[in-house]
Design a protein around this motif. Structure first.
Motif, PDB file in Angstrom:
ATOM      1  N   GLN A 173      26.349 -21.524  18.070  1.00 46.31           N
ATOM      2  CA  GLN A 173      27.307 -22.586  17.792  1.00 46.31           C
ATOM      3  C   GLN A 173      26.718 -23.962  18.085  1.00 46.31           C
ATOM      4  O   GLN A 173      26.925 -24.921  17.332  1.00 46.31           O
ATOM      5  CB  GLN A 173      28.577 -22.357  18.610  1.00 46.31           C
ATOM      6  CG  GLN A 173      29.377 -21.142  18.155  1.00 46.31           C
ATOM      7  CD  GLN A 173      30.582 -20.852  19.038  1.00 46.31           C
ATOM      8  OE1 GLN A 173      30.643 -21.286  20.181  1.00 46.31           O
ATOM      9  NE2 GLN A 173      31.545 -20.120  18.508  1.00 46.31           N
TER      10      GLN A 173
ATOM     11  N   GLY B 249      24.393 -25.020  15.372  1.00 47.66           N
ATOM     12  CA  GLY B 249      24.994 -25.071  14.032  1.00 47.66           C
ATOM     13  C   GLY B 249      24.530 -23.960  13.115  1.00 47.66           C
ATOM     14  O   GLY B 249      24.393 -24.163  11.910  1.00 47.66           O
TER      15      GLY B 249
ATOM     16  N   GLN C 111      26.100 -20.971  12.828  1.00 50.25           N
ATOM     17  CA  GLN C 111      27.198 -20.044  12.568  1.00 50.25           C
ATOM     18  C   GLN C 111      27.327 -19.780  11.069  1.00 50.25           C
ATOM     19  O   GLN C 111      27.332 -20.720  10.267  1.00 50.25           O
ATOM     20  CB  GLN C 111      28.511 -20.623  13.102  1.00 50.25           C
ATOM     21  CG  GLN C 111      29.676 -19.650  13.125  1.00 50.25           C
ATOM     22  CD  GLN C 111      29.524 -18.627  14.241  1.00 50.25           C
ATOM     23  OE1 GLN C 111      29.108 -18.951  15.334  1.00 50.25           O
ATOM     24  NE2 GLN C 111      29.855 -17.392  13.942  1.00 50.25           N
TER      25      GLN C 111
END
Length: 223
Positions: free
Chosen positions: A13, A16, A18
């Motif tokens: 997460q 970035g 995900q």
């Protein structure tokens, strides 16, 4: 390197990384056409786990879309259908069929292959599915009877009764289908075949002690 999965999730997460393509969902394909043959009782009752290899098998059909350009340069939506059979012991896809349309021949071919693979089971096998038209047809029902296999079906309109296969389709589409565009049947078919090989041989599962389905099978059978 042993790392807590919650820490991995926090790092994903933060960086970035995900996956977001899974949000692109389309209407689920339904093979239910009413009562067109014999409907079997639900013998599995959501008891999906088993410690016996090749004893419980589940199946379903899923639809995929691709595009072709006709002679006038127009983009036409085409469809591909996947019919996998999964061993609930280690979640391995033991056989499957791929076709351009819902096909009894395609399902029967995959069924016969899975029956041959699971014939080494010392216990009476159970093959589970939903109430799709193909699983009600005489050829399918008769083939299971001839091989002394119990037939089991989900209750009508209850996807949770076959949630393991639904979960496989969901994971598969998140990882190789949603967000991608395919421009031929051959391209999509090859991508699906490669993914199933990856899923069986390389994709690890927490439930299997962080091994892939094939690795889990080979480790336990060699023990």
């Amino acid at each position: 390197m042993p790392v807590n999965k919650k820490r991995v999730q926090r790092i994903i997460q933060k960086l970035g990384l995900q996956v977001r393509s899974f949000t692109r969902k389309s209407r689920k394909y339904s093979s239910y056409k009413g009562k067109v043959g014999k409907v079997a009782p639900n013998k599995v009752h959501r008891r999906f786990d088993t410690h016996i290899p090749h004893q419980k098998i589940t199946t379903d059909t899923s639809e995929f879309k691709y595009y072709e350009i006709d002679a006038k340069g127009r983009m036409i939506i085409k469809k591909l259908y996947l019919d996998p059979f999964m061993d609930l012991w280690n979640r391995e896809i033991i056989s499957y069929g791929i076709s351009r349309r819902p096909s009894a021949e395609n399902i029967m071919k995959a069924l016969n292959e899975s029956l041959e693979i699971t014939s080494d089971c010392q216990y009476r096998r159970t093959f589970h599915s939903d109430q799709g038209w193909a699983y009600q047809m005489n050829a399918y029902v008769y083939t299971l009877k001839e091989n002394r296999v119990f037939q089991s079906m989900s209750r009508k309109g209850n996807c949770h009764d076959n949630s393991v296969m639904e979960n496989f389709f969901g994971i598969m589409k998140q990882e190789m289908y949603y967000g991608a565009v395919f421009y031929s049947y051959e391209e999509l078919k090859e991508t699906i075949e490669k993914y199933i090989k990856y899923y069986n041989e390389q994709r690890i599962k927490e439930k299997l002690g962080w091994m892939s389905p094939v690795e889990y099978r080979l480790n336990l059978l060699a023990a």
